[in-house]
Motif scaffolding. Structure first.
Motif, mmCIF file in Angstrom:
data_model
loop_
_atom_site.group_PDB
_atom_site.id
_atom_site.type_symbol
_atom_site.label_atom_id
_atom_site.label_comp_id
_atom_site.label_asym_id
_atom_site.label_seq_id
_atom_site.Cartn_x
_atom_site.Cartn_y
_atom_site.Cartn_z
ATOM 1 N N PRO A 1 -34.652 2.858 76.567
ATOM 2 C CA PRO A 1 -35.052 2.700 75.162
ATOM 3 C C PRO A 1 -34.507 1.395 74.596
ATOM 4 N N CYS A 2 -35.233 0.846 73.658
ATOM 5 C CA CYS A 2 -34.857 -0.435 73.062
ATOM 6 C C CYS A 2 -33.923 -0.174 71.877
ATOM 7 N N ALA A 3 -32.635 -0.143 72.152
ATOM 8 C CA ALA A 3 -31.661 0.200 71.115
ATOM 9 C C ALA A 3 -31.505 -0.909 70.086
ATOM 10 N N ASP A 4 -31.858 -2.140 70.463
ATOM 11 C CA ASP A 4 -31.699 -3.269 69.546
ATOM 12 C C ASP A 4 -33.047 -3.815 69.089
ATOM 13 N N ALA A 5 -34.029 -2.916 68.933
ATOM 14 C CA ALA A 5 -35.371 -3.341 68.516
ATOM 15 C C ALA A 5 -35.315 -4.081 67.190
ATOM 16 N N GLN A 6 -36.083 -5.171 67.110
ATOM 17 C CA GLN A 6 -36.166 -5.978 65.901
ATOM 18 C C GLN A 6 -37.565 -5.863 65.301
ATOM 19 N N PRO A 7 -37.695 -6.104 64.010
ATOM 20 C CA PRO A 7 -39.044 -6.110 63.411
ATOM 21 C C PRO A 7 -39.934 -7.135 64.097
ATOM 22 N N THR A 8 -41.226 -6.873 64.107
ATOM 23 C CA THR A 8 -42.189 -7.781 64.725
ATOM 24 C C THR A 8 -43.478 -7.792 63.919
ATOM 25 N N LEU A 9 -44.191 -8.917 63.975
ATOM 26 C CA LEU A 9 -45.506 -8.989 63.343
ATOM 27 C C LEU A 9 -46.418 -7.898 63.883
ATOM 28 N N ALA A 10 -46.232 -7.552 65.158
ATOM 29 C CA ALA A 10 -47.066 -6.541 65.814
ATOM 30 C C ALA A 10 -46.480 -5.154 65.568
ATOM 31 N N SER A 11 -46.451 -4.739 64.304
ATOM 32 C CA SER A 11 -45.788 -3.480 63.942
ATOM 33 C C SER A 11 -46.413 -2.270 64.623
ATOM 34 N N GLY A 12 -47.689 -2.334 64.943
ATOM 35 C CA GLY A 12 -48.363 -1.192 65.542
ATOM 36 C C GLY A 12 -47.913 -0.868 66.952
ATOM 37 N N ILE A 13 -47.243 -1.822 67.628
ATOM 38 C CA ILE A 13 -46.735 -1.554 68.976
ATOM 39 C C ILE A 13 -45.217 -1.631 69.012
ATOM 40 N N ASN A 14 -44.588 -1.539 67.852
ATOM 41 C CA ASN A 14 -43.126 -1.611 67.757
ATOM 42 C C ASN A 14 -42.532 -0.223 67.980
ATOM 43 N N ASP A 15 -42.425 0.169 69.245
ATOM 44 C CA ASP A 15 -41.964 1.514 69.608
ATOM 45 C C ASP A 15 -40.773 1.385 70.549
ATOM 46 N N SER A 16 -39.597 1.786 70.061
ATOM 47 C CA SER A 16 -38.375 1.641 70.856
ATOM 48 C C SER A 16 -38.246 2.695 71.957
ATOM 49 N N LEU A 17 -39.021 3.764 71.873
ATOM 50 C CA LEU A 17 -38.978 4.897 72.826
ATOM 51 C C LEU A 17 -37.649 5.653 72.788
ATOM 52 N N MET A 18 -36.919 5.524 71.692
ATOM 53 C CA MET A 18 -35.661 6.264 71.565
ATOM 54 C C MET A 18 -35.949 7.763 71.550
ATOM 55 N N GLY A 19 -35.392 8.480 72.505
ATOM 56 C CA GLY A 19 -35.562 9.927 72.581
ATOM 57 C C GLY A 19 -36.704 10.384 73.463
ATOM 58 N N TYR A 20 -37.543 9.453 73.932
ATOM 59 C CA TYR A 20 -38.658 9.857 74.807
ATOM 60 C C TYR A 20 -39.010 8.723 75.779
ATOM 61 N N ALA A 21 -37.979 8.194 76.415
ATOM 62 C CA ALA A 21 -38.172 7.080 77.341
ATOM 63 C C ALA A 21 -39.023 7.470 78.541
ATOM 64 N N ASP A 22 -39.098 8.788 78.851
ATOM 65 C CA ASP A 22 -39.928 9.212 79.988
ATOM 66 C C ASP A 22 -41.408 8.913 79.742
#
Length: 402
Positions: A282-303
């Motif tokens: 999971p992306c614990a240090d996710a930052q905001p992005t222009l592409a907000s629709g694909i900004n998914d850190s997968l925290m809690g469901y990395a599988d």
């Protein structure tokens, strides 16, 4: 269509529906139809994507379950392809679905299941497009919807959902927090979880029709590569499944290379691929992005990411991480095609350019970039202001100055 919902991890079949994750191991559920050559047929008299009912888990399609979704154009590239020495680039304009995004496909199938299961209340976690689509389908079917969205969701998307009558609730943080809260509420109150990640296998089947349409629009040919904006990856996994099924049906002899495109600011799946890792972190240090629709850190469901990663590798594909300037340029590159897309929906353009430079794509390859969301959903903000002219003389001066 007769099917079984089978766990991709342990192989157990779901014993009752609606089913989300495997009750034995928590694995992702996938549809198994037992297709044989000759089972495939397209039924043009049916609405929207339901013309592909022979490969979907749908029954007795009702008018309220379709907005005419699907059938989106496959546009030959006039700019991105030629500029990068590629002869056969196409853009699949899923931004032209009724609510403005590819999510309509998922919601059409999910709504069919809501009616079949006799449910009257739904909840969805969304970064914006899915909640807008769900609200439209819920309004048409007369079903109550609660949309749980990150507090950074673009206003145009929340307004769209609210206009259709959805109850929108914002949650601090990124999409993963909305996902967790939505899942908890669905389990506690027995609401149908319409979330269009891997948690809802019915919705994911709707995405599969993108692959079937590309196959049909290319004259029943398989492209060499399909480039896909990717959050958790259900769209990529569904397109992979479409071509697996086309092989089972005796219609395709190979799989297209699937390309996962994510933002550098939050790209756990692409990052794992590029590191040649066995699992997604999971992306614990996710930052905001222009592409907000694909900004998914997968925290809690990395599988979920692990499953997408496996689909990329099985297809012989690859993954890319785009920085913010590349994402901005993607929007502009598609504008030169005459296509207005939101940043998350546009990333295939810059990805195709980079893949051509790297040699991954060859001159005569047939390449399809999927455009997932319309530009009116989340317009790219341009730095320069718009000049004002009150007379012809002022207008002439502005034009001379450029």
């Amino acid at each position: 269509m007769t099917y079984q919902l089978v766990c991709s991890r342990c192989g157990s079949a779901a014993e009752r529906e609606p089913a989300y994750k495997c009750t034995r191991c928590g694995g992702i559920l996938t549809f198994h139809y037992g297709f044989r050559p000759g089972d495939y047929r397209v039924e043009p008299e049916k609405p929207g994507i339901f013309r592909f009912s022979s490969v979907l888990p749908v029954q007795n399609v009702r008018p309220a379950e379709s907005l005419g979704e699907g059938g989106t154009p496959l546009l030959p590239s006039a700019a991105v392809g030629p500029a990068n020495g590629l002869e056969r680039v196409y853009f699949k304009l899923d931004s032209l679905n009724p609510s403005g995004s590819f999510k309509d496909r998922a919601l059409a199938v999910a709504m069919n299941c809501v009616n079949r299961f006799g449910l009257k209340k739904m909840i969805i976690a969304s970064s914006g497009n899915a909640s807008a689509a769900a609200a439209a389908y819920a309004a048409r079917a007369g079903v109550e919807l609660i949309a749980v969205v990150p507090d950074s969701t673009p206003a145009n998307k929340t307004r769209q959902a609210m206009c259709h009558g959805a109850q929108v609730v914002k949650v601090p943080g990124n999409y993963s927090r909305s996902y967790a809260l939505c899942r908890e509420m669905a389990e506690t109150y027995g609401w149908f979880d319409m979330t269009t990640t891997f948690i809802n296998p019915y919705a994911r089947e709707g995405y599969k029709t993108i692959g079937y349409e590309i196959f049909e629009q290319l004259g029943r040919r398989v492209p060499d590569a399909i480039v896909l904006p990717t959050g958790a990856g259900p769209i990529l996994a569904a397109v992979w499944q479409a071509f697996v099924e086309l092989e089972q049906l005796g219609l395709a002899e190979r799989m297209p290379k699937l390309v996962c495109v994510q933002a550098k600011n939050c790209g756990p799946i692409a990052g794992a691929f590029l590191r040649n890792a066995g699992q997604v972190e999971p992306c614990a240090d996710a930052q905001p992005t222009l592409a907000s629709g694909i900004n998914d850190s997968l925290m809690g469901y990395a599988d979920d990411g692990d499953y997408t990663l496996a689909c990329i590798r099985r297809s012989g594909g690859t993954a890319l991480l785009l920085d913010e300037e590349e994402i901005r340029q993607s929007v502009r590159q598609l504008c030169r095609e005459g296509v207005f897309a939101e940043p998350a929906g546009a990333v295939s353009a810059a990805a195709i350019a980079r893949l051509a430079r790297s040699g991954f794509l060859q001159k005569t390859d047939t390449v399809v970039g999927v455009v997932t969301g319309h530009g009116l959903k989340n317009p790219l903000e341009l730095e320069a202001g718009i000049p004002t002219a009150a007379s012809a003389a002022e207008l002439a001066r502005i034009l001379e100055e450029g």
